[in-house]
Design a protein around this motif. Sequence first.
Motif, PDB file in Angstrom:
ATOM      1  N   UNK A  44       0.825  -1.193   0.000  1.00 20.13           N
ATOM      2  CA  UNK A  44       0.000   0.000   0.000  1.00 20.13           C
ATOM      3  C   UNK A  44       0.866   1.253   0.000  1.00 20.13           C
ATOM      4  N   UNK A  45       0.274   2.369  -0.396  1.00 20.81           N
ATOM      5  CA  UNK A  45       0.975   3.644  -0.361  1.00 20.81           C
ATOM      6  C   UNK A  45       1.096   4.125   1.088  1.00 20.81           C
ATOM      7  N   UNK A  46       1.766   5.264   1.282  1.00 24.20           N
ATOM      8  CA  UNK A  46       2.029   5.763   2.632  1.00 24.20           C
ATOM      9  C   UNK A  46       0.747   6.015   3.409  1.00 24.20           C
ATOM     10  N   UNK A  47      -0.264   6.535   2.735  1.00 23.59           N
ATOM     11  CA  UNK A  47      -1.560   6.689   3.381  1.00 23.59           C
ATOM     12  C   UNK A  47      -2.667   6.573   2.338  1.00 23.59           C
ATOM     13  N   UNK A  48      -3.861   6.284   2.826  1.00 23.66           N
ATOM     14  CA  UNK A  48      -5.039   6.160   1.969  1.00 23.66           C
ATOM     15  C   UNK A  48      -6.085   7.146   2.455  1.00 23.66           C
ATOM     16  N   UNK A  49      -6.681   7.877   1.521  1.00 21.41           N
ATOM     17  CA  UNK A  49      -7.665   8.893   1.886  1.00 21.41           C
ATOM     18  C   UNK A  49      -9.054   8.492   1.402  1.00 21.41           C
ATOM     19  N   UNK A  50     -10.053   8.700   2.250  1.00 25.81           N
ATOM     20  CA  UNK A  50     -11.453   8.441   1.926  1.00 25.81           C
ATOM     21  C   UNK A  50     -12.277   9.678   2.262  1.00 25.81           C
ATOM     22  N   UNK A  51     -13.289   9.967   1.440  1.00 20.37           N
ATOM     23  CA  UNK A  51     -14.216  11.052   1.731  1.00 20.37           C
ATOM     24  C   UNK A  51     -15.649  10.550   1.565  1.00 20.37           C
ATOM     25  N   UNK A  52     -16.483  10.853   2.542  1.00 13.98           N
ATOM     26  CA  UNK A  52     -17.900  10.491   2.499  1.00 13.98           C
ATOM     27  C   UNK A  52     -18.717  11.772   2.663  1.00 13.98           C
ATOM     28  N   UNK A  53     -19.609  12.027   1.715  1.00  7.69           N
ATOM     29  CA  UNK A  53     -20.381  13.265   1.679  1.00  7.69           C
ATOM     30  C   UNK A  53     -21.862  12.938   1.836  1.00  7.69           C
ATOM     31  N   UNK A  54     -22.522  13.578   2.798  1.00  8.17           N
ATOM     32  CA  UNK A  54     -23.957  13.358   3.027  1.00  8.17           C
ATOM     33  C   UNK A  54     -24.635  14.689   3.353  1.00  8.17           C
ATOM     34  N   UNK A  80     -25.494   4.289  16.387  1.00  7.97           N
ATOM     35  CA  UNK A  80     -24.614   4.041  15.252  1.00  7.97           C
ATOM     36  C   UNK A  80     -25.410   4.155  13.957  1.00  7.97           C
ATOM     37  N   UNK A  81     -24.857   4.864  12.983  1.00 10.02           N
ATOM     38  CA  UNK A  81     -25.545   5.063  11.714  1.00 10.02           C
ATOM     39  C   UNK A  81     -24.842   4.268  10.616  1.00 10.02           C
ATOM     40  N   UNK A  82     -25.586   3.390   9.950  1.00  6.42           N
ATOM     41  CA  UNK A  82     -25.051   2.604   8.835  1.00  6.42           C
ATOM     42  C   UNK A  82     -25.437   3.284   7.528  1.00  6.42           C
ATOM     43  N   UNK A  83     -24.450   3.545   6.677  1.00  7.73           N
ATOM     44  CA  UNK A  83     -24.714   4.237   5.426  1.00  7.73           C
ATOM     45  C   UNK A  83     -24.147   3.456   4.251  1.00  7.73           C
ATOM     46  N   UNK A 116     -16.128  -1.992   4.121  1.00  8.81           N
ATOM     47  CA  UNK A 116     -16.770  -1.314   5.250  1.00  8.81           C
ATOM     48  C   UNK A 116     -15.718  -0.512   5.997  1.00  8.81           C
ATOM     49  N   UNK A 117     -16.070   0.721   6.310  1.00  5.09           N
ATOM     50  CA  UNK A 117     -15.178   1.546   7.118  1.00  5.09           C
ATOM     51  C   UNK A 117     -15.990   2.222   8.211  1.00  5.09           C
ATOM     52  N   UNK A 118     -15.508   2.135   9.437  1.00  5.15           N
ATOM     53  CA  UNK A 118     -16.215   2.705  10.583  1.00  5.15           C
ATOM     54  C   UNK A 118     -15.380   3.802  11.215  1.00  5.15           C
ATOM     55  N   UNK A 119     -16.040   4.849  11.666  1.00  9.56           N
ATOM     56  CA  UNK A 119     -15.372   5.925  12.386  1.00  9.56           C
ATOM     57  C   UNK A 119     -16.309   6.458  13.461  1.00  9.56           C
ATOM     58  N   UNK A 120     -15.741   7.181  14.399  1.00  9.82           N
ATOM     59  CA  UNK A 120     -16.546   7.720  15.489  1.00  9.82           C
ATOM     60  C   UNK A 120     -16.065   9.120  15.838  1.00  9.82           C
ATOM     61  N   UNK A 121     -17.010  10.026  16.026  1.00  6.96           N
ATOM     62  CA  UNK A 121     -16.710  11.349  16.567  1.00  6.96           C
ATOM     63  C   UNK A 121     -16.974  11.247  18.060  1.00  6.96           C
ATOM     64  N   UNK A 129     -21.665  11.804  21.322  1.00  6.20           N
ATOM     65  CA  UNK A 129     -20.726  10.911  20.644  1.00  6.20           C
ATOM     66  C   UNK A 129     -21.530  10.125  19.627  1.00  6.20           C
ATOM     67  N   UNK A 130     -20.985   9.957  18.420  1.00  3.91           N
ATOM     68  CA  UNK A 130     -21.728   9.241  17.385  1.00  3.91           C
ATOM     69  C   UNK A 130     -20.769   8.473  16.486  1.00  3.91           C
ATOM     70  N   UNK A 131     -21.170   7.242  16.157  1.00  3.44           N
ATOM     71  CA  UNK A 131     -20.393   6.405  15.265  1.00  3.44           C
ATOM     72  C   UNK A 131     -21.079   6.234  13.917  1.00  3.44           C
ATOM     73  N   UNK A 132     -20.274   6.028  12.890  1.00  2.00           N
ATOM     74  CA  UNK A 132     -20.776   5.841  11.534  1.00  2.00           C
ATOM     75  C   UNK A 132     -20.093   4.624  10.917  1.00  2.00           C
ATOM     76  N   UNK A 133     -20.848   3.876  10.106  1.00  2.00           N
ATOM     77  CA  UNK A 133     -20.292   2.752   9.367  1.00  2.00           C
ATOM     78  C   UNK A 133     -20.655   2.924   7.896  1.00  2.00           C
ATOM     79  N   UNK A 134     -19.640   2.987   7.042  1.00  2.00           N
ATOM     80  CA  UNK A 134     -19.844   3.233   5.620  1.00  2.00           C
ATOM     81  C   UNK A 134     -19.537   1.973   4.815  1.00  2.00           C
ATOM     82  N   UNK A 135     -20.445   1.597   3.939  1.00  2.00           N
ATOM     83  CA  UNK A 135     -20.226   0.494   2.997  1.00  2.00           C
ATOM     84  C   UNK A 135     -20.099   1.080   1.597  1.00  2.00           C
TER      85      UNK A 135
END
Length: 326
Positions: A147-157, A190-193, A270-275, A305-311
């Motif tokens: 893999x490269x040094x880092x991988x970037x993802x963007x999710x827009x809602x 938790x919000x699944x998107x 699937x990628x999960x993150x939490x604020x 506090x809120x978590x998100x899961x993106x597919x």
Amino acid sequence: MRCRGGGGVRPARLLLLLLLGLLPLAGAGTAGAPSELRVRVRLPGGQVTEESLQADSGADCVTLELRKGDGTLITLTADFRQGLGSDFEAPLDRELLLLCPGLARTLGIYALTQGSWQATYQGLSVECVPEVKIFRALILGELERGQSQFQALCFVTRLHRNEIIPSESMAKLRQKNPRTVRQAEEVRALEHLSMDVAVNFSKGAQLSSHIHNVCSEAKEAIYTREEDVKFWLEKGVDGSMFEVLPQSADLPDLPRCRLCADRWKPCICSYALSIEWYPCMLKYCRSRDAAGKVSSYKCGIRSCQKGYSFDYYVPQKQLCLWDEET
């Protein structure tokens, strides 16, 4: 990271200041100037990290940023400023183009209809695109696995009302004890998107001017939801910026990445993150004047506090190696 694209409350009683510890203070900072608050929060594994909350009331946006225990940098940008639909081509100066509700007020002909602003200018109908939130994850790559040094993802809602406090209120926040480790008062579900649509980076400014800055490292990995796209299309956004991605329903053999043995085959990642901590609501207190008249004023915040899961679809599992570890 500052909100780019361009930051009042009345003082509470001393007792409330002492009790709440974290209040929106009247007169703090310069009106319209970007501001930053750093708070200490506890991650799920027990590690304490610093979270940055930046607000720019001039640009009408808020940015939250924190680094996870594995080094991943999570950013949430809430863009409260509304953009213009693609059908609007009237010659306006840049400031008016950036301020959609302000545009309507400036023209003196405006209405709030089903959550969107509408106005008429030089015989043309103007409709504004509602607010947007942008999640970005900068994930450290596994160099030993190619893999490269880092991988970037963007999710827009879409950004809905009451998800986070307004930029003007966020810009006024101050804390009494910066060493306090903050814990959210409310844990939201938790919000699944299902992020089944790709967004064209070069055209993304129609949704939010911040996409250009926030998602510059993720030009080929900007995702949104079909239900949000349908809403935006109804508001006049150019549909050519969207591309529907393959889904399991269309390709029965398309597996989840965690179940895919071949790192070079497509799959659903699937990628999960939490604020971990953010001001989600304003608190209001009541006061009574000498005549007995009761009035309310802003006197604090409620934290969440809120978590998100993106597919989302990836052309090869190599772009989703974390999913095999869940």
